[in-house]
Each structure stands twice: as C-alpha cells, then as structure tokens.
Design a protein around this motif. Sequence first.
Motif, PDB file in Angstrom:
ATOM      1  N   THR A 218      74.659  24.096  20.096  1.00 52.75           N
ATOM      2  CA  THR A 218      73.689  24.350  18.712  1.00 52.75           C
ATOM      3  C   THR A 218      73.733  25.334  17.993  1.00 52.75           C
ATOM      4  OG1 THR A 218      71.856  23.584  20.226  1.00 52.75           O
ATOM      5  CG2 THR A 218      71.315  24.528  18.453  1.00 52.75           C
ATOM      6  N   PHE A 219      74.758  26.606  17.760  1.00 51.42           N
ATOM      7  CA  PHE A 219      74.224  27.578  17.867  1.00 51.42           C
ATOM      8  C   PHE A 219      75.942  27.450  16.205  1.00 51.42           C
ATOM      9  CE2 PHE A 219      72.565  30.378  21.090  1.00 51.42           C
ATOM     10  CZ  PHE A 219      71.556  30.417  20.107  1.00 51.42           C
ATOM     11  N   ALA A 220      76.703  26.848  16.922  1.00 49.92           N
ATOM     12  CA  ALA A 220      77.795  26.266  16.423  1.00 49.92           C
ATOM     13  C   ALA A 220      77.743  25.020  14.825  1.00 49.92           C
ATOM     14  CB  ALA A 220      78.842  25.314  16.714  1.00 49.92           C
ATOM     15  N   LYS A 221      76.277  24.736  15.583  1.00 53.51           N
ATOM     16  CA  LYS A 221      76.190  23.549  14.932  1.00 53.51           C
ATOM     17  C   LYS A 221      75.088  23.832  12.860  1.00 53.51           C
ATOM     18  CE  LYS A 221      76.050  18.951  17.526  1.00 53.51           C
ATOM     19  NZ  LYS A 221      75.327  18.307  18.080  1.00 53.51           N
ATOM     20  N   GLN A 222      74.736  24.685  13.771  1.00 53.02           N
ATOM     21  CA  GLN A 222      73.701  25.621  12.834  1.00 53.02           C
ATOM     22  C   GLN A 222      75.003  26.742  11.648  1.00 53.02           C
ATOM     23  OE1 GLN A 222      71.551  27.447  15.259  1.00 53.02           O
ATOM     24  NE2 GLN A 222      69.588  25.982  15.142  1.00 53.02           N
ATOM     25  N   ARG A 226      81.267  30.253  15.078  1.00 53.13           N
ATOM     26  CA  ARG A 226      81.938  29.084  14.781  1.00 53.13           C
ATOM     27  C   ARG A 226      83.215  27.995  16.311  1.00 53.13           C
ATOM     28  NH1 ARG A 226      85.477  31.560  11.214  1.00 53.13           N
ATOM     29  NH2 ARG A 226      84.230  30.933   9.534  1.00 53.13           N
ATOM     30  N   MET A 227      83.271  27.793  16.596  1.00 51.43           N
ATOM     31  CA  MET A 227      83.928  26.669  17.627  1.00 51.43           C
ATOM     32  C   MET A 227      85.280  26.782  16.909  1.00 51.43           C
ATOM     33  SD  MET A 227      81.962  23.771  20.599  1.00 51.43           S
ATOM     34  CE  MET A 227      81.220  24.945  20.136  1.00 51.43           C
ATOM     35  N   LEU A 228      85.953  26.824  18.164  1.00 55.44           N
ATOM     36  CA  LEU A 228      87.132  26.760  17.472  1.00 55.44           C
ATOM     37  C   LEU A 228      88.353  25.773  18.647  1.00 55.44           C
ATOM     38  CD1 LEU A 228      88.947  30.041  17.409  1.00 55.44           C
ATOM     39  CD2 LEU A 228      88.139  29.151  15.303  1.00 55.44           C
ATOM     40  N   ALA A 229      87.832  25.877  20.312  1.00 58.46           N
ATOM     41  CA  ALA A 229      88.080  24.910  21.247  1.00 58.46           C
ATOM     42  C   ALA A 229      86.960  24.739  22.097  1.00 58.46           C
ATOM     43  CB  ALA A 229      89.875  25.421  22.237  1.00 58.46           C
ATOM     44  N   VAL A 230      86.893  23.391  22.839  1.00 58.43           N
ATOM     45  CA  VAL A 230      86.018  22.667  23.780  1.00 58.43           C
ATOM     46  C   VAL A 230      87.444  23.112  24.627  1.00 58.43           C
ATOM     47  CG1 VAL A 230      85.131  21.156  24.851  1.00 58.43           C
ATOM     48  CG2 VAL A 230      85.163  21.427  22.290  1.00 58.43           C
ATOM     49  N   ARG A 235      87.431  15.718  23.713  1.00 58.48           N
ATOM     50  CA  ARG A 235      86.703  16.114  23.072  1.00 58.48           C
ATOM     51  C   ARG A 235      85.201  15.504  23.630  1.00 58.48           C
ATOM     52  NH1 ARG A 235      88.899  16.690  16.702  1.00 58.48           N
ATOM     53  NH2 ARG A 235      90.938  17.350  16.963  1.00 58.48           N
ATOM     54  N   ASN A 236      84.174  16.604  22.952  1.00 57.50           N
ATOM     55  CA  ASN A 236      82.709  16.404  23.416  1.00 57.50           C
ATOM     56  C   ASN A 236      81.974  15.286  23.008  1.00 57.50           C
ATOM     57  OD1 ASN A 236      80.418  16.482  24.085  1.00 57.50           O
ATOM     58  ND2 ASN A 236      81.285  17.723  25.941  1.00 57.50           N
ATOM     59  N   PRO A 237      81.763  14.613  22.887  1.00 54.88           N
ATOM     60  CA  PRO A 237      81.337  13.778  21.907  1.00 54.88           C
ATOM     61  C   PRO A 237      79.835  14.322  20.732  1.00 54.88           C
ATOM     62  CG  PRO A 237      81.011  12.398  24.102  1.00 54.88           C
ATOM     63  CD  PRO A 237      81.581  13.189  24.632  1.00 54.88           C
ATOM     64  N   ALA A 238      79.925  15.441  21.707  1.00 54.31           N
ATOM     65  CA  ALA A 238      78.415  16.239  21.004  1.00 54.31           C
ATOM     66  C   ALA A 238      78.877  16.893  20.147  1.00 54.31           C
ATOM     67  CB  ALA A 238      77.406  17.061  21.835  1.00 54.31           C
ATOM     68  N   TYR A 239      80.278  17.259  20.116  1.00 52.91           N
ATOM     69  CA  TYR A 239      80.835  18.071  18.489  1.00 52.91           C
ATOM     70  C   TYR A 239      82.350  17.560  18.318  1.00 52.91           C
ATOM     71  CZ  TYR A 239      80.448  22.523  15.437  1.00 52.91           C
ATOM     72  OH  TYR A 239      80.166  22.764  14.774  1.00 52.91           O
ATOM     73  N   PRO A 240      81.801  16.231  17.804  1.00 54.11           N
ATOM     74  CA  PRO A 240      83.585  15.660  18.239  1.00 54.11           C
ATOM     75  C   PRO A 240      84.979  16.199  17.529  1.00 54.11           C
ATOM     76  CG  PRO A 240      82.138  14.171  16.984  1.00 54.11           C
ATOM     77  CD  PRO A 240      81.137  15.456  17.820  1.00 54.11           C
ATOM     78  N   PHE A 291      70.847  15.674  28.366  1.00 52.50           N
ATOM     79  CA  PHE A 291      72.950  16.997  28.760  1.00 52.50           C
ATOM     80  C   PHE A 291      73.398  15.840  28.393  1.00 52.50           C
ATOM     81  CE2 PHE A 291      71.262  18.015  33.230  1.00 52.50           C
ATOM     82  CZ  PHE A 291      71.073  18.930  33.372  1.00 52.50           C
ATOM     83  N   THR A 292      73.465  14.625  27.942  1.00 55.88           N
ATOM     84  CA  THR A 292      74.729  13.653  27.251  1.00 55.88           C
ATOM     85  C   THR A 292      74.505  14.624  25.334  1.00 55.88           C
ATOM     86  OG1 THR A 292      74.253  12.135  28.145  1.00 55.88           O
ATOM     87  CG2 THR A 292      75.268  12.445  26.170  1.00 55.88           C
ATOM     88  N   ASP A 293      73.166  14.734  24.825  1.00 52.62           N
ATOM     89  CA  ASP A 293      72.669  15.532  23.704  1.00 52.62           C
ATOM     90  C   ASP A 293      73.717  16.913  23.665  1.00 52.62           C
ATOM     91  OD1 ASP A 293      71.773  12.967  22.407  1.00 52.62           O
ATOM     92  OD2 ASP A 293      69.684  13.919  23.150  1.00 52.62           O
ATOM     93  N   GLY A 294      73.892  17.743  25.574  1.00 54.09           N
ATOM     94  CA  GLY A 294      73.994  18.713  25.262  1.00 54.09           C
ATOM     95  C   GLY A 294      75.569  18.806  25.009  1.00 54.09           C
TER      96      GLY A 294
END
Length: 330
Positions: A218-222, A226-230, A235-240, A291-294
Amino acid sequence: MRTQHHLLTAALAAASLLASPPAFAQGKAADYPSRPVRMIVPFAPGGASDFAGRIIQPALAERLKQQVVVDNRGGAAGNIGVEVAARATPDGYTFLQGNIGTMAINPNYYTKFPIRPLRDLVPVTQVVDVPGSLVVNPGLPAKTLKELIAHMKANPGKLNYGAPAPSSANTLEMIQFLRNTGTDAAQVNYKGGAGPAMIGLLSNEIQVMFVTFSSAVTFAKQGRIRMLAVISPKRNPAYPQVPTMREQGFNLVVGSWQGIFVPTGTPRPVVNALFKYGTAAMQDPTVIKRFTDGGVEIVVSKSPEDFLAFVKAETERFAKVIKEANIQTQ
C-alpha cells in the motif's frame, strides 16, 4: 463373596471411567466454543501477522459463532506472545497466530528461551504464505536492485537497514544480501515486527529493508516507499510492475508462512474443531479477496499432522541457515 462383588463393581466403574474420555471429549468438542476465543498475535499492529489475523478474525468468528478477540503481544521477536500462548489453559480458547520467525527461526536463535514450539504448542493448520519484498526510502536515488547495490558500494556503511527482530526472516535475508553483494549497512533494531520498522522507513530513520509484501504494498502504491523487488517465484499480481529477486539475479524466493497453534494438552477433538473452522474461514470470499488484493497466498494444511511435519522441516531448514551463516545465537 461380598468383597469380591464390591471389587468387581469397583473394577467395572473404573473401566467405564477409562472408556469415557473420548465420549466426554466429543461432548466438549460439540460445545466448543461456548465463549469468546482469544487470538494471540505476537507482534505489534501494522505488521504481516496483524494484517493476516485481522482479516481472518471476522470469518473465523462467524464460523465459531463466538467473538474472536485479537490480542497483540509484541516484543522479544515474538517470544512474549508465544510464551503467553504456550502457558495458556489448553482448552482451545486461546490460540496463537504463529509465523515462520516465531515457530521455525526463533527456536534455533534464542536457544535459552524456555518455550519450545514443537514441544509446547500444537500446530493446527497453516493459513497463508506471505511473499517478501525489498523496499527503500524514496529519497534514495536507486530505482532498481542493481542501482541500489551500486549506491551501497559507493557509500559503504552509510545506509541504515531495519531489523524487525535479530532472528526474523527479513533480518536473515538482509544479512545474506549484504554478504552476497559485498556491501555494508548499519542495522537498526525495532521492537514489535514489521509495523514499527516500516514507520522507520517512512520517516527515513532507515533507508532499506526486507519486509513482507503485504506490509509494504500500500505504501509503495502511494509512492511513500519504493519497492525494488518481490521475493517470490513469480511477480505478484497485486503489484506486477515490480520484478522478482530471481529476475534480477538473486535466487531468493522464501515466503513468510503463518498458521494457527494451540497449547500442548488441548483435547484432540478441540484441535480438530479449530482445524475445521480455521480452514473453512480461509474459504470465505471476503477473506480470499482481501488476501489476494494484498498479494498474499492462502495455503491450508491437509491435517494438523501435515502442518506438524511442515513446521518440523522448516525448523530444521533454518537451523542449517543459521549454522552456515555463522550467526551468533542467544
């Protein structure tokens, strides 16, 4: 003859008592629960365990037909909450939302801690697997993992990284990352898990850390971090748009699983009932969506025995990791 008759009567009565526990236990399980149930979350609000627990709470309460009270007991890398749960009355009215750190890593790191999860707690079922992520404060110039490594090499020891606990999976991941990349950073410890550490990242008290995906997305989307890697196989579908560590040359795919545990001595019919209600709660449409959204994957065990075998294997895995990394235990 009278004495023999009394002896025979006493023997039959004793035999009936010995035979009665299963029926008695079934009766107790049929009545379970008859009052509110306490869910111990061994970390402060805001972290992955709290996130998962509060999503599960209403669905579980609906199936139990009783209130489920979330009790955050953060501190000592989760050990405070673990001890509270382990020492609770073993009747099913207190259960622990345990995770990879408290159940599999801590026993290998805090060797003097009196509670041994595999001895003092009964695994009921896994509930989720939470992917990890590598995040930085947006004030850093690095926008990719490669750029972060270059920046850290150009500024050795000048960045701070957050450690939710010395023994947490996130801390072990950072130690391995620093070792593998030949970089250095100062460790800043936080009490209570990912929530307080995330506050430190948002305020630029620390500049980089590994953290569960659900605590950061959520903080990354805002744009606040900054998210550099999962840290997951894909890749995660919530932040692909964020690539995996593997895509960027690091074979790191460890997730942070969570599950339900009860004190040793809890009657098996109650364990079975909690397994039934717990796994059913994970099939609730609202739970699945949240959970999926997260970006969290729902994973339930086939049985309490299946979860026990999993926890044993994970405990052995981290014993090896800690030994090979020469991490000093406490």
